[in-house]
Design a protein around this motif. Structure first.
Motif, PDB file in Angstrom:
ATOM      1  N   GLU A 156       2.950 -22.150 -19.448  1.00 33.39           N
ATOM      2  CA  GLU A 156       3.668 -20.858 -19.777  1.00 33.39           C
ATOM      3  C   GLU A 156       4.987 -21.017 -20.810  1.00 33.39           C
ATOM      4  OE1 GLU A 156       3.974 -16.937 -19.563  1.00 33.39           O
ATOM      5  OE2 GLU A 156       2.213 -18.202 -18.853  1.00 33.39           O
ATOM      6  N   GLY A 157       5.028 -20.419 -21.640  1.00 24.28           N
ATOM      7  CA  GLY A 157       6.336 -20.384 -22.219  1.00 24.28           C
ATOM      8  C   GLY A 157       6.288 -20.934 -23.621  1.00 24.28           C
ATOM      9  N   TYR A 158       5.010 -21.620 -23.914  1.00 20.44           N
ATOM     10  CA  TYR A 158       5.001 -22.300 -25.163  1.00 20.44           C
ATOM     11  C   TYR A 158       4.374 -21.183 -26.120  1.00 20.44           C
ATOM     12  CZ  TYR A 158       3.405 -25.212 -29.126  1.00 20.44           C
ATOM     13  OH  TYR A 158       3.156 -26.081 -30.117  1.00 20.44           O
ATOM     14  N   ARG A 159       4.813 -20.937 -27.311  1.00 17.27           N
ATOM     15  CA  ARG A 159       4.391 -19.921 -28.367  1.00 17.27           C
ATOM     16  C   ARG A 159       4.174 -20.556 -29.600  1.00 17.27           C
ATOM     17  NH1 ARG A 159       2.493 -18.149 -24.358  1.00 17.27           N
ATOM     18  NH2 ARG A 159       2.938 -16.104 -23.455  1.00 17.27           N
ATOM     19  N   LEU A 160       3.132 -20.239 -30.187  1.00 17.18           N
ATOM     20  CA  LEU A 160       3.219 -20.582 -31.590  1.00 17.18           C
ATOM     21  C   LEU A 160       4.044 -19.528 -32.614  1.00 17.18           C
ATOM     22  CD1 LEU A 160      -0.572 -20.734 -32.597  1.00 17.18           C
ATOM     23  CD2 LEU A 160       0.990 -22.722 -32.902  1.00 17.18           C
ATOM     24  N   PRO A 161       4.705 -20.369 -33.778  1.00 16.96           N
ATOM     25  CA  PRO A 161       5.308 -19.182 -34.609  1.00 16.96           C
ATOM     26  C   PRO A 161       4.366 -18.265 -35.066  1.00 16.96           C
ATOM     27  CG  PRO A 161       5.420 -21.614 -35.326  1.00 16.96           C
ATOM     28  CD  PRO A 161       4.469 -21.559 -34.064  1.00 16.96           C
TER      29      PRO A 161
END
Length: 315
Positions: free
Chosen positions: A62-67
């Motif tokens: 949770e919290g990790y996102r791609l550009p």
């Protein structure tokens, strides 16, 4: 697809769902499970926080996102087509959200792709059917989607076209279905103590209740549709009309479940989905020998019987 593109696609897929199994990844990208395990390991070693293991499924911390994702021209064009159809087949509540989403998508496109989107937009159009004003789409689709996603019961005021009554209902919604040029809500009706099909355009007022219901006690929408089809609650009908009588139909065909039509050299073939073959058959009598039933045989037999009854009546 080279490995770098595949790893990026797998990561995007992992972010699109709460949990993804290795078999699901293998099926989507047409690869072996062994290759899936190697790619997941490669993502983990590159610093992507993949949680899970073979057999239980994978998820991203949770919290990790791609550009921002870069869309190809073909993907952007497909989204444009989807937007055009959404504007035609939904209501204002959905169109508003789709338009804002489309603006966000265009914001991450390359300049050349934005120009292509603008050019295509002027050259693609969906012609709205002349649906009677009283059957025009309502403003409830977004609220109904939220109720289904949150498993919340709803209160509605519903106008029945058959007896012209307005009734108060509390519904446990299980899905939305589009057929016969209209959106339909499928749900458990507490008033009738059974599953019912409500045309969304006939919902006069809708309110989401605070209470949640247990979705697991209801069939899935797909199972319900299969049950409807097997019980013949809905009938698919194919009719052939002479071209010179089509102009007399005007909007009437929509009341009988009109879906689409095909123009042939000497006639118009029309497709209907109806819950009442009897009602459709009685309407078809007005076209006498200018209509032919291609499917189903049941309707053809019914028409012959009605014609015989009319002959006896007027003799």
């Amino acid at each position: 697809m080279n490995r770098i593109d595949r790893l990026h696609a797998i990561l995007t897929h992992l972010q699109s769902k709460k949990r993804v199994t290795a078999q699901e990844i293998a099926d989507r990208f047409n690869m072996s499970l062994r290759t899936v395990y190697r790619d997941i390991k490669a993502l983990d070693e590159s610093g992507v926080p993949v949680i899970g293991e073979a057999g239980s499924g994978y998820t991203i911390m949770e919290g990790y996102r791609l550009p921002p994702v870069m869309f190809t021209q073909e993907e952007a064009a497909a989204l444009l087509l989807g937007g055009k159809l959404a504007a035609h087949m939904t209501d204002a509540s959905v169109k508003k959200h789709f338009e804002t989403a489309l603006f966000k998508i265009k914001a991450v496109l390359r300049t050349t792709d934005k120009e292509q989107m603008d050019m295509l937009s002027d050259h693609i159009e969906v012609i709205r059917s002349r649906i009677p004003e009283e059957e025009a789409p309502s403003q409830h689709l977004s609220a109904l989607q939220k109720a289904i996603a949150d498993k919340r019961s709803i209160f509605i005021l519903y106008h029945s076209n058959y007896n012209e009554e307005v009734s108060e209902r509390v519904i446990e919604p299980i899905g939305l279905c589009h057929y016969g040029a209209n959106w339909h809500l499928i749900g458990w009706c507490r008033l009738r103590n059974g599953y019912r099909d409500f045309r969304v355009s006939r919902i006069k007022r809708l309110q989401l209740k605070d209470e949640q219901f247990d979705l697991s006690v209801h069939p899935s929408l797909q199972d319900y549709i299969k049950t409807m089809a097997s019980s013949h609650a809905l009938h698919e009908v194919v009719l052939r009309f002479d071209k010179d009588v089509v102009k007399y139909m005007q909007n009437q065909k929509y009341w009988y479940g009109f879906v689409r039509e095909e123009e042939e050299k000497d006639f118009i073939r029309m497709y209907f989905v109806t819950g009442s073959l009897e009602g459709l058959a009685r309407w078809l009598l007005m076209f006498t020998n200018a209509v032919r039933v291609e499917f189903p045989d049941t309707l053809h037999t019914m028409m012959k019987a009605y014609c015989a009854e009319m002959k006896d009546h007027y003799q």
